[in-house]
Motif scaffolding. Structure first.
Motif, short mmCIF file in Angstrom:
data_model
loop_
_atom_site.label_atom_id
_atom_site.label_comp_id
_atom_site.label_asym_id
_atom_site.label_seq_id
_atom_site.Cartn_x
_atom_site.Cartn_y
_atom_site.Cartn_z
N LEU A 213 -7.69 -3.56 5.39
CA LEU A 213 -7.56 -3.34 4.08
C LEU A 213 -6.50 -2.22 4.15
O LEU A 213 -5.44 -2.29 3.28
CB LEU A 213 -8.39 -3.40 3.06
CG LEU A 213 -9.24 -4.35 2.79
CD1 LEU A 213 -10.58 -4.15 1.99
CD2 LEU A 213 -8.52 -5.61 2.43
N ALA A 214 -6.84 -0.95 4.74
CA ALA A 214 -5.91 0.29 4.70
C ALA A 214 -4.73 -0.05 5.38
O ALA A 214 -3.54 0.55 4.90
CB ALA A 214 -6.68 1.14 5.52
N GLN A 215 -4.79 -0.92 6.44
CA GLN A 215 -3.42 -1.50 7.16
C GLN A 215 -2.46 -2.28 6.14
O GLN A 215 -1.33 -2.34 6.18
CB GLN A 215 -3.83 -2.28 8.50
CG GLN A 215 -2.49 -2.42 9.29
CD GLN A 215 -2.82 -3.49 10.40
OE1 GLN A 215 -3.89 -3.52 10.86
NE2 GLN A 215 -1.73 -4.09 11.18
N GLY A 216 -3.26 -2.96 5.41
CA GLY A 216 -2.56 -3.70 4.33
C GLY A 216 -1.78 -3.18 3.47
O GLY A 216 -0.83 -3.49 2.94
N GLN A 217 -2.49 -2.24 3.06
CA GLN A 217 -2.07 -1.40 2.00
C GLN A 217 -0.93 -0.83 2.45
O GLN A 217 0.10 -0.44 1.66
CB GLN A 217 -3.03 -0.48 1.39
CG GLN A 217 -2.82 0.42 0.26
CD GLN A 217 -4.00 1.26 -0.19
OE1 GLN A 217 -4.70 1.65 0.48
NE2 GLN A 217 -3.76 1.88 -1.42
N GLN A 218 -1.13 -0.17 3.58
CA GLN A 218 0.21 0.55 4.06
C GLN A 218 1.25 -0.32 4.44
O GLN A 218 2.41 -0.03 4.06
CB GLN A 218 -0.32 1.45 5.48
CG GLN A 218 1.04 2.05 6.08
CD GLN A 218 0.57 2.72 7.37
OE1 GLN A 218 -0.68 2.47 7.92
NE2 GLN A 218 1.42 3.85 8.16
N ALA A 219 1.12 -1.43 4.84
CA ALA A 219 2.25 -2.54 5.23
C ALA A 219 2.91 -2.82 3.78
O ALA A 219 3.91 -2.91 3.35
CB ALA A 219 1.72 -3.80 5.63
N PHE A 220 2.06 -3.19 2.68
CA PHE A 220 2.22 -3.28 1.18
C PHE A 220 3.42 -2.13 0.82
O PHE A 220 4.56 -2.44 0.41
CB PHE A 220 1.28 -3.60 0.48
CG PHE A 220 1.84 -3.87 -0.90
CD1 PHE A 220 2.28 -5.33 -1.40
CD2 PHE A 220 1.90 -2.95 -2.19
CE1 PHE A 220 2.65 -5.48 -2.64
CE2 PHE A 220 2.42 -3.42 -3.23
CZ PHE A 220 2.78 -4.68 -3.60
N ALA A 221 2.99 -0.98 0.97
CA ALA A 221 3.73 0.08 0.48
C ALA A 221 5.02 0.44 1.27
O ALA A 221 6.13 0.56 0.62
CB ALA A 221 2.84 1.52 0.76
N HIS A 222 4.84 -0.07 2.32
CA HIS A 222 6.07 0.27 3.39
C HIS A 222 7.16 -1.01 3.11
O HIS A 222 8.30 -0.51 2.81
CB HIS A 222 5.84 0.42 4.88
CG HIS A 222 7.03 0.64 5.69
ND1 HIS A 222 7.93 1.49 5.73
CD2 HIS A 222 7.34 -0.48 6.64
CE1 HIS A 222 8.59 1.48 6.61
NE2 HIS A 222 8.49 0.28 7.24
N ARG A 223 6.74 -2.17 3.27
CA ARG A 223 7.73 -3.23 3.06
C ARG A 223 7.86 -3.98 1.54
O ARG A 223 8.88 -4.60 1.40
CB ARG A 223 7.12 -4.58 4.01
CG ARG A 223 7.50 -4.10 5.36
CD ARG A 223 8.94 -4.35 5.75
NE ARG A 223 9.32 -3.65 6.99
CZ ARG A 223 10.45 -3.33 7.37
NH1 ARG A 223 11.30 -3.33 6.45
NH2 ARG A 223 10.50 -2.96 8.44
N CYS A 224 6.83 -3.70 0.60
CA CYS A 224 6.90 -4.54 -0.63
C CYS A 224 7.05 -3.53 -1.57
O CYS A 224 7.26 -3.87 -2.93
CB CYS A 224 5.47 -5.25 -0.68
SG CYS A 224 5.26 -6.33 0.87
#
Length: 116
Positions: A29-40
């Protein structure tokens, strides 16, 4: 081709062929949150262009992706990889499959509605 893909995904969802996944780990979930912040996040967080467009199309309650509880994994994957209306496609080079998996877990986790 896009319509047939969407129709196939809807048919699978209607028949229950898409089984529920186990609860994601905190690290995922932390990796997903980071991916969301970076790409979305630039478009899909408060004040972003994507948020304004979704608010016009779907209403203010559906404009912030992180707060939605109705997003399905297969839909997220399709829209990210192929784009939709104003949203451009995001390639595997820009968002590797591991990050896509984490992003999907993040946006579909039961805690999504409680996020700030």
């Amino acid at each position: 081709m896009a319509r047939s893909m969407i129709a196939a995904l809807l048919a699978l969802a209607a028949t229950g062929a898409l089984a529920a996944q186990p609860a994601p780990s905190a690290a995922l979930l932390a990796q997903g949150q980071q991916a969301f912040a970076h790409r979305c996040g630039m478009c899909h967080r408060e004040g972003g262009t994507g948020t304004f467009i979704l608010a016009r199309r779907l209403g203010a309650d559906s404009s912030l992706l992180e707060k939605r509880t109705d997003l399905r994994p297969e839909y997220i994957r399709y829209v990210v990889r192929w784009g939709l209306v104003n949203m451009p496609r995001i390639s595997r080079v820009e968002l590797p499959n591991a990050d896509m998996d984490a992003l999907v877990a993040y946006l579909t986790s039961p805690k999504a509605a409680a996020r700030p």
